[in-house]
Design an enzyme around this catalytic site. Structure first.
Site, PDB file in Angstrom:
ATOM      1  CG  HIS A  43      -1.769  -1.201   1.349  1.00  0.00           C
ATOM      2  ND1 HIS A  43      -1.283  -2.424   1.786  1.00  0.00           N
ATOM      3  CD2 HIS A  43      -3.084  -1.384   1.082  1.00  0.00           C
ATOM      4  CE1 HIS A  43      -2.275  -3.305   1.777  1.00  0.00           C
ATOM      5  NE2 HIS A  43      -3.374  -2.711   1.358  1.00  0.00           N
TER       6      HIS A  43
ATOM      7  CG  HIS B 135      -5.986   1.612  -0.487  1.00  0.00           C
ATOM      8  ND1 HIS B 135      -6.103   2.068   0.804  1.00  0.00           N
ATOM      9  CD2 HIS B 135      -6.039   0.248  -0.403  1.00  0.00           C
ATOM     10  CE1 HIS B 135      -6.226   1.026   1.628  1.00  0.00           C
ATOM     11  NE2 HIS B 135      -6.195  -0.080   0.918  1.00  0.00           N
TER      12      HIS B 135
ATOM     13  CD  GLU C 158     -19.930  -5.740  25.415  1.00  0.00           C
ATOM     14  OE1 GLU C 158     -19.981  -5.032  24.381  1.00  0.00           O
ATOM     15  OE2 GLU C 158     -20.879  -5.800  26.232  1.00  0.00           O
TER      16      GLU C 158
ATOM     17  CG  HIS D  62     -28.167 -13.078  27.855  1.00  0.00           C
ATOM     18  ND1 HIS D  62     -28.934 -12.519  26.846  1.00  0.00           N
ATOM     19  CD2 HIS D  62     -27.793 -12.048  28.656  1.00  0.00           C
ATOM     20  CE1 HIS D  62     -29.019 -11.206  27.055  1.00  0.00           C
ATOM     21  NE2 HIS D  62     -28.334 -10.900  28.133  1.00  0.00           N
TER      22      HIS D  62
END
Ligand SMILES: Cc1ncc(C[n+]2csc(CCOP(=O)(O)OP(=O)(O)O)c2C)c(N)n1
Ligand SMILES: [Mg+2]
Length: 658
Positions: A30, A261, A407, A469
């Site tokens: 890149h 890129h 999280e 859960h």
């Protein structure tokens, strides 16, 4: 002191030339980002960054994170030009080839000077938040004379667009991490084309709303870059500097386009770029005067480092800081043997999440390096102890982080803390949400980072919250990850052992999968048996026909099943297997002794059965749950899904008779 642009321009062009030539040679990589950010990086390294190439691990160096890791040639160029021992020019010629420390993306374990592995967009910046937290914590603990550095980030549009960016900057703004500065490569280009294809967000406004200071500058004007950085340094908040750049700057036909890129410029465009930049040196050659400029600024940090070393030597806390930064635990046994002995006498019947808290009470009192936290489940994860007071913007000496419901951000911040050094981070959430932070767990393992994940509510045993859960595939899918220790302890003793082992792993992460429900003590010795990963908990009384292998809450079920088999004259061993990975590291002889070939092997685990064939063999029996759970009390679910001796024993007898 203002910078002499005439001197800086060729220095930046050296980065451009190395980047385009290395990508061309590899036929992969890149070039756009390093060419676009070359001017910003040159100002940062020449004027602001505190570093010493002769001491890449110097504890009080500034941390520099190339969050836009695809632009790896930028950091390889900087390390080489400023005079780090590696990469050599030969290493750069071997960019992206097997064995070269100049890997496709920067890898912290391959090259000193690379603070963290980057490439998964967004995570570098989020790890930098953890580094800035560790810096403030150690500063509050050891004082300005020993810990006083900044955290710098170069991030691209991608890093700012990823969801984790929201978590990371929210945390940094809330914690007022004013020594963190993000240089945003504001080039308005991503792979697919212009950023207007996919976003119309006012990014600086979002940062300001999160408590950040923002600046903008022309990313190709050294004086303007310097001005913006000075403004960032003067502001007490974390700073975002939008550096307006042109991707692939210098390439006359390709600059400004997404085509630059992630592909080599090609020989013709490289010649045209050399022409446009006035760069006549051959590929992988740096003109002597330009190299001399880079090397001389590489020496600027030596005096600061030497001063710091003498302060360290003269400071009463110097030895303790050095111990922590080396990743060594405090001398002694951290109270673990005495605690294990007490547990083996008391035999408490507690949930393993509670047992984890009990172990942490002992460890956090003895190991000041431990900095805990939870993603808003402190009372459920049982992660807070008496020794760990809150880490807040007003009290960075605290050791407990309220990460909020972030999280992924938490896991990435913990990686940053562990890589900064001086801190051993642990943090909790529900095991089912380990998927939310999974790629950061992966980076813990890839980067050799000592992070301990406290994942509670580890199966259908959590009960009424139901299938959203109830982790079913999570334990096994975490076991699929290389270099990660996954513990599923059966009782308080195994939990304490797991904690002691996890904290002692200098170079790998651990996940502790812990129960919500109470579990009886299955052991009454304190012999650190979990260190072998699996061990014979009960030997067969009658002639051995069966070996039951179980983890966590199902060890109790295995013991009951074995008792029922023995009552029918069928000898059964029970093997508790709290950690597959440690078991795999034992000798062939030990593993064959624990899992003998001449018995029917049966796994019992309240999760997917995929993978248990490894231990029970193709002629064994797997008792598990290959479906999502259901909403009901835990005992009802264990009955319903057949995790009882009454349900299991007939299956074993049928298998023995088949
Ligand atoms: C999480 C993640 N998703 C996707 C990618 C693949 N990827 C690498 S760079 C990139 C575009 C990033 O755009 P930007 O940050 O603006 O970089 P620039 O093109 O300006 O160099 C993408 C999608 C990745 N590395 N990480
Ligand atoms: Mg971009």
């Amino acid at each position: 002191m203002s910078l002499d642009p005439a001197r800086l321009a060729p220095m930046a062009n050296a980065i451009r030339a190395l980047s385009m030539d290395a990508v061309q040679a590899a036929n992969s990589g890149h070039p756009g980002m390093p060419m676009g950010m070359a001017d910003v990086a040159t100002v940062l390294y020449s004027k602001f960054l505190k570093f010493d190439p002769s001491a890449p691990d110097w504890a009080d160096r500034d941390r520099f994170v190339l969050s836009a890791g695809h632009g790896s040639m930028l950091i390889y160029s900087l390390l080489h030009l400023t005079g780090y021992a590696r990469p050599t020019m030969e290493d750069i010629r071997q960019f992206r080839q097997l064995g070269s420390p100049c890997a496709g993306h920067p890898e912290n374990f391959m090259l000193p000077g690379i603070e963290c592995t980057t490439g998964p967009l967004g995570q570098g910046l989020a790890m930098a938040v953890g580094m800035a937290m560790a810096e403030r914590h150690l500063n509050a603990t050891f004082g300005d004379a020993l810990v006083d550095h900044r955290t710098w980030v170069i991030a691209g549009d991608g890093c700012l667009m990823e969801g984790i960016n929201h978590e990371a900057i929210g945390l940094a703004g809330h914690l007022k991490l004013g020594r963190m500065i993000v240089l945003w490569d504001d080039n308005r280009i991503t792979i697919d084309g212009g950023t207007d294809l996919s976003t119309s967000e006012d990014i600086p406004a979002r940062y300001r709303a999160a408590g950040w200071h923002t600046e903008a500058c022309d990313g190709h004007d050294a004086a303007d870059i310097e001005r913006a950085i000075q403004a960032a340094l003067a502001d007490g908040r974390p700073s975002l500097i939008a550096c307006r750049t042109v991707i692939g700057k210098g390439a006359p036909n390709k600059a400004g386009s997404h085509s630059v890129h992630g592909s080599p410029l090609g020989a013709d465009e490289i010649s045209a770029t050399r022409e446009a930049l006035g760069w006549s040196a051959l590929a992988f050659e740096i003109p002597a005067d330009v190299l001399a400029d880079w090397r001389s600024l590489g020496k600027n940090g030596r005096a600061a480092r030497a001063d710091w070393e003498s302060r360290l030597a003269g400071d009463a806390k110097g030895a303790e800081l050095s111990r922590r930064m080396a990743g060594e635990l405090p001398a002694g046994d951290a109270g673990v043997p005495a605690y294990l002995a007490k547990l083996s006498a008391d035999k408490p019947k507690v949930a393993t999440r509670k047992a984890s808290e009990m172990a942490l009470e002992v460890l956090t009192a003895e190991v000041p390096d431990l900095v805990g936290g939870s993603a808003d489940l402190t009372g459920s994860n049982n992660t807070k102890t008496k020794a760990t007071q809150p880490f807040t913007a007003d009290s960075y000496d605290g050791r407990y982080v309220y990460y909020g419901i972030r999280e992924f951000g938490m896991a990435a911040a913990m990686n940053g803390m562990a890589l900064h050094g001086g801190v051993i981070p642990y943090g909790g959430t529900f095991l089912v949400f380990s998927d939310y932070c999974r790629n950061a767990i992966r980076l813990s393992a890839l980067q050799h980072a000592r992070v301990v994940y406290v994942m509670t509510h580890d199966s259908i045993g959590l009960g009424e919250d139901g299938p959203t859960h109830q982790p079913v595939e999570h334990v096994m899918s975490l076991r699929a990850m290389p270099k990660l220790l996954v513990f599923r302890p059966a009782d308080a003793i195994e939990t304490a052992e797991a904690w002691a082992i996890a904290v002692a792993q200098k170079d790998r992460p651990s996940v502790l999968c812990l129960s919500r429900q109470n579990l009886p003590a299955v052991r009454a010795d304190s012999e650190m048996k979990s260190a072998k990963g699996a061990y014979r908990l009960k030997a067969a009384d009658a002639a051995r026909k069966v070996v039951l292998i179980a983890t966590g809450s199902e060890v109790e079920v295995a013991m009951a099943s074995a008792a029922a088999l023995e009552a029918q004259g069928i000898g059964a061993d029970v093997v508790s297997m709290p950690c597959w990975e440690l078991f795999a590291e034992q000798s062939d002889a030990y593993r064959a002794e624990v899992l003998p070939v001449d018995a029917l092997k049966v796994s019992i685990e309240a999760g997917v059965t995929l993978g248990w064939e490894r231990h029970v063999g193709s002629d064994g029996l797997t008792i598990g749950l290959d479906d999502f759970g259901a909403s009901a009390p835990a005992e009802v679910l264990f009955q319903h899904y057949g995790f009882t001796a009454d349900a299991i024993v007939p299956k074993i007898i049928a298998k023995l008779n088949s």
